[in-house]
Design an enzyme around this catalytic site. Structure first.
Site, PDB file in Angstrom:
ATOM      1  N   ARG A 162       0.840  -1.216   0.000  1.00 16.90           N
ATOM      2  CA  ARG A 162       0.000   0.000   0.000  1.00 16.90           C
ATOM      3  C   ARG A 162       0.870   1.259   0.000  1.00 16.90           C
ATOM      4  O   ARG A 162       0.556   2.244   0.664  1.00 16.90           O
ATOM      5  CB  ARG A 162      -0.954   0.027   1.206  1.00 16.90           C
ATOM      6  N   SER A 238     -11.008  -0.909   2.698  1.00 16.97           N
ATOM      7  CA  SER A 238     -10.312  -1.011   3.992  1.00 16.97           C
ATOM      8  C   SER A 238      -9.989   0.392   4.482  1.00 16.97           C
ATOM      9  O   SER A 238      -9.361   1.163   3.755  1.00 16.97           O
ATOM     10  CB  SER A 238      -8.997  -1.769   3.845  1.00 16.97           C
ATOM     11  N   GLU A 333      -5.784   4.044   5.568  1.00 16.54           N
ATOM     12  CA  GLU A 333      -5.328   3.767   4.198  1.00 16.54           C
ATOM     13  C   GLU A 333      -5.737   4.891   3.236  1.00 16.54           C
ATOM     14  O   GLU A 333      -4.907   5.375   2.471  1.00 16.54           O
ATOM     15  CB  GLU A 333      -5.867   2.417   3.723  1.00 16.54           C
TER      16      GLU A 333
HETATM   17  P1  FAD Z   1      -8.974   8.297  -5.848  1.00 13.84           P
HETATM   18  O1  FAD Z   1      -9.715   7.946  -4.605  1.00 13.84           O
HETATM   19  O2  FAD Z   1      -9.592   9.235  -6.792  1.00 13.84           O
HETATM   20  O3  FAD Z   1      -7.526   8.847  -5.420  1.00 13.84           O
HETATM   21  C1  FAD Z   1      -6.751   8.162  -4.442  1.00 13.84           C
HETATM   22  C2  FAD Z   1      -5.430   8.937  -4.247  1.00 13.84           C
HETATM   23  O4  FAD Z   1      -4.672   8.890  -5.468  1.00 13.84           O
HETATM   24  C3  FAD Z   1      -5.640  10.421  -3.965  1.00 13.84           C
HETATM   25  O5  FAD Z   1      -4.591  10.851  -3.135  1.00 13.84           O
HETATM   26  C4  FAD Z   1      -5.535  11.059  -5.339  1.00 13.84           C
HETATM   27  O6  FAD Z   1      -5.135  12.412  -5.301  1.00 13.84           O
HETATM   28  C5  FAD Z   1      -4.472  10.199  -5.993  1.00 13.84           C
HETATM   29  N1  FAD Z   1      -4.635  10.101  -7.449  1.00 13.84           N
HETATM   30  C6  FAD Z   1      -5.707   9.608  -8.123  1.00 13.84           C
HETATM   31  N2  FAD Z   1      -5.462   9.610  -9.442  1.00 13.84           N
HETATM   32  C7  FAD Z   1      -4.226  10.125  -9.612  1.00 13.84           C
HETATM   33  C8  FAD Z   1      -3.409  10.391 -10.749  1.00 13.84           C
HETATM   34  N3  FAD Z   1      -3.816  10.107 -11.994  1.00 13.84           N
HETATM   35  N4  FAD Z   1      -2.180  10.944 -10.545  1.00 13.84           N
HETATM   36  C9  FAD Z   1      -1.757  11.224  -9.297  1.00 13.84           C
HETATM   37  N5  FAD Z   1      -2.480  11.013  -8.183  1.00 13.84           N
HETATM   38  C10 FAD Z   1      -3.698  10.447  -8.344  1.00 13.84           C
HETATM   39  N6  FAD Z   1      -7.497  -0.948  -2.762  1.00 13.84           N
HETATM   40  C11 FAD Z   1      -6.641  -1.998  -2.867  1.00 13.84           C
HETATM   41  O7  FAD Z   1      -5.432  -1.809  -2.993  1.00 13.84           O
HETATM   42  N7  FAD Z   1      -7.098  -3.279  -2.799  1.00 13.84           N
HETATM   43  C12 FAD Z   1      -8.405  -3.575  -2.662  1.00 13.84           C
HETATM   44  O8  FAD Z   1      -8.781  -4.740  -2.607  1.00 13.84           O
HETATM   45  C13 FAD Z   1      -9.325  -2.502  -2.570  1.00 13.84           C
HETATM   46  N8  FAD Z   1     -10.647  -2.740  -2.400  1.00 13.84           N
HETATM   47  C14 FAD Z   1     -11.524  -1.701  -2.302  1.00 13.84           C
HETATM   48  C15 FAD Z   1     -12.882  -1.981  -2.155  1.00 13.84           C
HETATM   49  C16 FAD Z   1     -13.814  -0.956  -2.068  1.00 13.84           C
HETATM   50  C17 FAD Z   1     -15.278  -1.291  -1.915  1.00 13.84           C
HETATM   51  C18 FAD Z   1     -13.372   0.404  -2.135  1.00 13.84           C
HETATM   52  C19 FAD Z   1     -14.374   1.508  -2.063  1.00 13.84           C
HETATM   53  C20 FAD Z   1     -12.015   0.690  -2.271  1.00 13.84           C
HETATM   54  C21 FAD Z   1     -11.073  -0.362  -2.347  1.00 13.84           C
HETATM   55  N9  FAD Z   1      -9.692  -0.128  -2.489  1.00 13.84           N
HETATM   56  C22 FAD Z   1      -8.816  -1.165  -2.617  1.00 13.84           C
HETATM   57  C23 FAD Z   1      -9.165   1.268  -2.512  1.00 13.84           C
HETATM   58  C24 FAD Z   1      -9.235   1.937  -3.914  1.00 13.84           C
HETATM   59  O9  FAD Z   1     -10.091   1.220  -4.770  1.00 13.84           O
HETATM   60  C25 FAD Z   1      -7.857   2.015  -4.570  1.00 13.84           C
HETATM   61  O10 FAD Z   1      -6.978   2.760  -3.746  1.00 13.84           O
HETATM   62  C26 FAD Z   1      -7.918   2.679  -5.948  1.00 13.84           C
HETATM   63  O11 FAD Z   1      -6.674   2.612  -6.602  1.00 13.84           O
HETATM   64  C27 FAD Z   1      -8.332   4.152  -5.858  1.00 13.84           C
HETATM   65  O12 FAD Z   1      -8.601   4.595  -7.177  1.00 13.84           O
HETATM   66  P2  FAD Z   1      -9.413   5.938  -7.428  1.00 13.84           P
HETATM   67  O13 FAD Z   1      -9.331   6.235  -8.883  1.00 13.84           O
HETATM   68  O14 FAD Z   1     -10.777   5.827  -6.857  1.00 13.84           O
HETATM   69  O15 FAD Z   1      -8.529   6.974  -6.597  1.00 13.84           O
HETATM   70  N1  EPU Z   2     -11.235 -10.793   9.698  1.00 15.17           N
HETATM   71  C1  EPU Z   2     -12.001 -10.962  10.811  1.00 15.17           C
HETATM   72  N2  EPU Z   2     -13.058 -10.122  10.989  1.00 15.17           N
HETATM   73  C2  EPU Z   2     -13.368  -9.136  10.131  1.00 15.17           C
HETATM   74  C3  EPU Z   2     -12.564  -8.956   8.984  1.00 15.17           C
HETATM   75  C4  EPU Z   2     -11.490  -9.816   8.785  1.00 15.17           C
HETATM   76  O1  EPU Z   2     -11.751 -11.840  11.643  1.00 15.17           O
HETATM   77  O2  EPU Z   2     -14.349  -8.423  10.373  1.00 15.17           O
HETATM   78  C5  EPU Z   2     -10.139 -11.739   9.442  1.00 15.17           C
HETATM   79  C6  EPU Z   2     -10.522 -12.701   8.307  1.00 15.17           C
HETATM   80  O3  EPU Z   2     -11.239 -13.791   8.778  1.00 15.17           O
HETATM   81  C7  EPU Z   2      -9.186 -13.102   7.738  1.00 15.17           C
HETATM   82  C8  EPU Z   2      -8.331 -11.863   7.959  1.00 15.17           C
HETATM   83  O4  EPU Z   2      -8.987 -11.066   8.955  1.00 15.17           O
HETATM   84  O5  EPU Z   2      -8.645 -14.165   8.486  1.00 15.17           O
HETATM   85  C9  EPU Z   2      -8.085 -11.043   6.697  1.00 15.17           C
HETATM   86  O6  EPU Z   2      -9.346 -10.641   6.139  1.00 15.17           O
HETATM   87  P1  EPU Z   2      -9.545 -10.433   4.553  1.00 15.17           P
HETATM   88  O7  EPU Z   2      -9.111 -11.652   3.822  1.00 15.17           O
HETATM   89  O8  EPU Z   2     -10.929  -9.959   4.343  1.00 15.17           O
HETATM   90  O9  EPU Z   2      -8.496  -9.321   4.166  1.00 15.17           O
HETATM   91  P2  EPU Z   2      -8.049  -7.962   4.866  1.00 15.17           P
HETATM   92  O10 EPU Z   2      -6.668  -8.159   5.390  1.00 15.17           O
HETATM   93  O11 EPU Z   2      -9.078  -7.468   5.799  1.00 15.17           O
HETATM   94  C10 EPU Z   2      -6.872  -7.043   2.739  1.00 15.17           C
HETATM   95  C11 EPU Z   2      -6.827  -5.762   1.973  1.00 15.17           C
HETATM   96  C12 EPU Z   2      -8.033  -5.642   1.058  1.00 15.17           C
HETATM   97  C13 EPU Z   2      -7.997  -6.799   0.072  1.00 15.17           C
HETATM   98  C14 EPU Z   2      -8.038  -8.116   0.867  1.00 15.17           C
HETATM   99  C15 EPU Z   2      -7.880  -9.305  -0.032  1.00 15.17           C
HETATM  100  C16 EPU Z   2      -5.601  -4.172   3.328  1.00 15.17           C
HETATM  101  C17 EPU Z   2      -5.660  -2.964   4.197  1.00 15.17           C
HETATM  102  N3  EPU Z   2      -6.771  -4.627   2.888  1.00 15.17           N
HETATM  103  O12 EPU Z   2      -8.003  -6.977   3.589  1.00 15.17           O
HETATM  104  O13 EPU Z   2      -7.922  -4.430   0.328  1.00 15.17           O
HETATM  105  O14 EPU Z   2      -9.082  -6.748  -0.822  1.00 15.17           O
HETATM  106  O15 EPU Z   2      -6.936  -8.133   1.816  1.00 15.17           O
HETATM  107  O16 EPU Z   2      -6.541  -9.397  -0.419  1.00 15.17           O
HETATM  108  O17 EPU Z   2      -4.511  -4.658   3.043  1.00 15.17           O
HETATM  109  C18 EPU Z   2      -8.523  -2.103   0.411  1.00 15.17           C
HETATM  110  O18 EPU Z   2      -7.306  -1.869   0.411  1.00 15.17           O
HETATM  111  O19 EPU Z   2      -9.372  -1.183   0.397  1.00 15.17           O
HETATM  112  C19 EPU Z   2      -8.973  -3.489   0.409  1.00 15.17           C
HETATM  113  C20 EPU Z   2     -10.263  -3.837   0.434  1.00 15.17           C
END
Ligand code: FAD
Ligand code: EPU
Length: 338
Positions: A162, A238, A333
């Site tokens: 991240r 997250s 995050e």
């Molecule tokens: P924005 O929210 O628009 O911007 C995020 C940051 O990047 C801001 O600081 C912005 O200024 C900067 N930025 C955006 N575009 C540019 C650009 N072109 N140049 C320079 N800076 C820029 N993230 C994960 O890593 N793994 C996950 O599994 C994951 N799951 C998610 C699930 C949900 C339901 C949600 C809502 C979010 C999740 N995220 C996850 C977080 C998010 O999707 C990612 O961080 C994604 O890359 C953000 O993209 P965005 O276009 O929405 O960025």
């Molecule tokens: N867990 C619990 N209770 C909860 C949530 C999670 O006990 O309420 C336990 C789960 O059972 C599991 C562990 O925590 O054993 C990890 O949970 P999960 O697999 O859901 O992943 P996470 O660590 O919570 C991370 C990323 C996610 C990504 C998933 C899958 C971060 C901060 N988050 O979540 O990214 O999708 O792994 O790889 O690293 C995001 O960045 O926005 C995001 C959604």
């Protein structure tokens, strides 16, 4: 082309009600340079905006929001695989499906992550055992102070969990305009992540080896089962990073909490923050407009479309409680603005 007092509520997935003093939607490099010129002339702070899925608006933004809307997606066969070139405004999940549906592997574990391509390198998006850096080739970005175009290789980007140079030394210095990925023809499935392995053990009945598109569908199903769809329940995924601790903290916690969920990580231990928050009793918690998702405690939700202060107030209380109960620091995050 520059608008004033633009409502940002539809442009952030937490659906926080806030305004941008100035706003520009840019579709070309030329548009972007004009927008930067406007900001420089007025000495305005800049917020580059993609899909708004990783920001927390703590109030109105007093400067210029630049909405990156450049389009374009190209695939090219090169030695050893396929080069994907995508403009910053393309949708990330759309790109993943575009590749896996053509039989190209590499991005399938990253299906359904919201947002746009330009933001993907900022925090080196990751999920289900794979990160952007695993298929990253290079990117192009405009240097904000000078308007010059710069190229960044994977080494230049300093990707971490991240994390990237764009959250460190180059923070607020660049706007990413294009990202190139390399999808190797020597693809192999990454299905070791516990939730993915479990899902595939239960659901994959086919005789042949798994394909990229099958893995993308499995990841999509898992994500839909526990992560709220921002269109239904506003959220930013997250809310905290998973904290990384040393041996001493890990052994102290493991002795006190034998069920602790932790994974070895670069010589240290990555703790599941969702487990800590869940154990502390916050899962499903509600307070005014905001709360903690009932199927994933790491996700804060804003069903009542409350203010940024409500969201950050809840995050602060959770982080304080986790420090008191476990002696572990949680770091948000998403980025807070302004
Ligand atoms: P924005 O929210 O628009 O911007 C995020 C940051 O990047 C801001 O600081 C912005 O200024 C900067 N930025 C955006 N575009 C540019 C650009 N072109 N140049 C320079 N800076 C820029 N993230 C994960 O890593 N793994 C996950 O599994 C994951 N799951 C998610 C699930 C949900 C339901 C949600 C809502 C979010 C999740 N995220 C996850 C977080 C998010 O999707 C990612 O961080 C994604 O890359 C953000 O993209 P965005 O276009 O929405 O960025
Ligand atoms: N867990 C619990 N209770 C909860 C949530 C999670 O006990 O309420 C336990 C789960 O059972 C599991 C562990 O925590 O054993 C990890 O949970 P999960 O697999 O859901 O992943 P996470 O660590 O919570 C991370 C990323 C996610 C990504 C998933 C899958 C971060 C901060 N988050 O979540 O990214 O999708 O792994 O790889 O690293 C995001 O960045 O926005 C995001 C959604």
């Amino acid at each position: 082309m520059i608008e004033s007092n633009v409502d940002l509520q539809p442009l952030n997935t937490l659906a926080i009600d806030a305004c941008a003093a100035h706003f520009a939607r840019v579709e070309t490099l030329e548009d972007l340079r004009e927008a930067l010129h406007f900001a420089r002339a007025g000495k305005l702070p800049i917020l580059p905006l993609g899909g708004g899925s990783n920001i927390v608006l703590t109030g109105n933004f007093p400067g210029l929001v630049i909405h990156l809307d450049m389009r374009g997606l190209e695939l090219e066969e090169v030695a050893g695989g396929t080069r994907v070139s995508a403009a910053a405004g393309e949708n990330w999940h759309g790109l993943v499906m575009h590749t896996v549906e053509r039989g190209l592997g590499g991005l399938e574990n990253l299906a359904l992550i919201p947002g746009r391509i330009g933001a993907a390198p900022i925090q080196n998006i990751g999920a289900y055992g794979v990160e952007l850096r695993d298929s990253f080739y290079d990117l192009q970005a405009v240097h904000i102070p000078t308007g010059e175009l710069h190229e960044f290789t994977a080494v230049d980007c300093q990707f971490g969990y991240r994390d990237s140079v764009f959250k460190g030394r180059a923070r607020d210095q660049y706007i990413i305009t294009r990202v190139r990925l390399h999808l190797s023809e020597e693809w192999s499935a990454h299905t070791e992540y516990p939730a993915l392995k479990h899902y595939l053990d239960e659901h994959h009945e086919g005789a042949g080896p798994l394909t990229p598109v099958e893995i993308a569908h499995a990841v999509t199903a898992i994500r839909n089962s526990k992560l709220p769809d921002p269109a239904q329940i506003p959220n930013a995924g997250s809310f905290f990073k998973n904290p990384v601790v040393g041996d001493e903290d890990y052994h102290r916690l493991k002795a006190a909490f034998p069920d602790l969920v932790a994974f070895p990580f670069e010589g240290r231990w990555k703790l599941a923050a969702g487990w800590l928050i869940d154990q502390a009793g916050w899962r499903g918690y509600r307070r005014d407009s905001v709360g903690v998702h009932d199927r994933q405690a790491l996700v804060l939700v804003n069903p009542g479309r409350g203010s940024g202060a409500e969201v950050t107030g809840l995050a602060f209380d959770i982080a304080t409680d986790i420090r008191d109960k476990f002696g572990v620091e949680l770091e948000p995050e998403p980025r807070y603005y302004p």
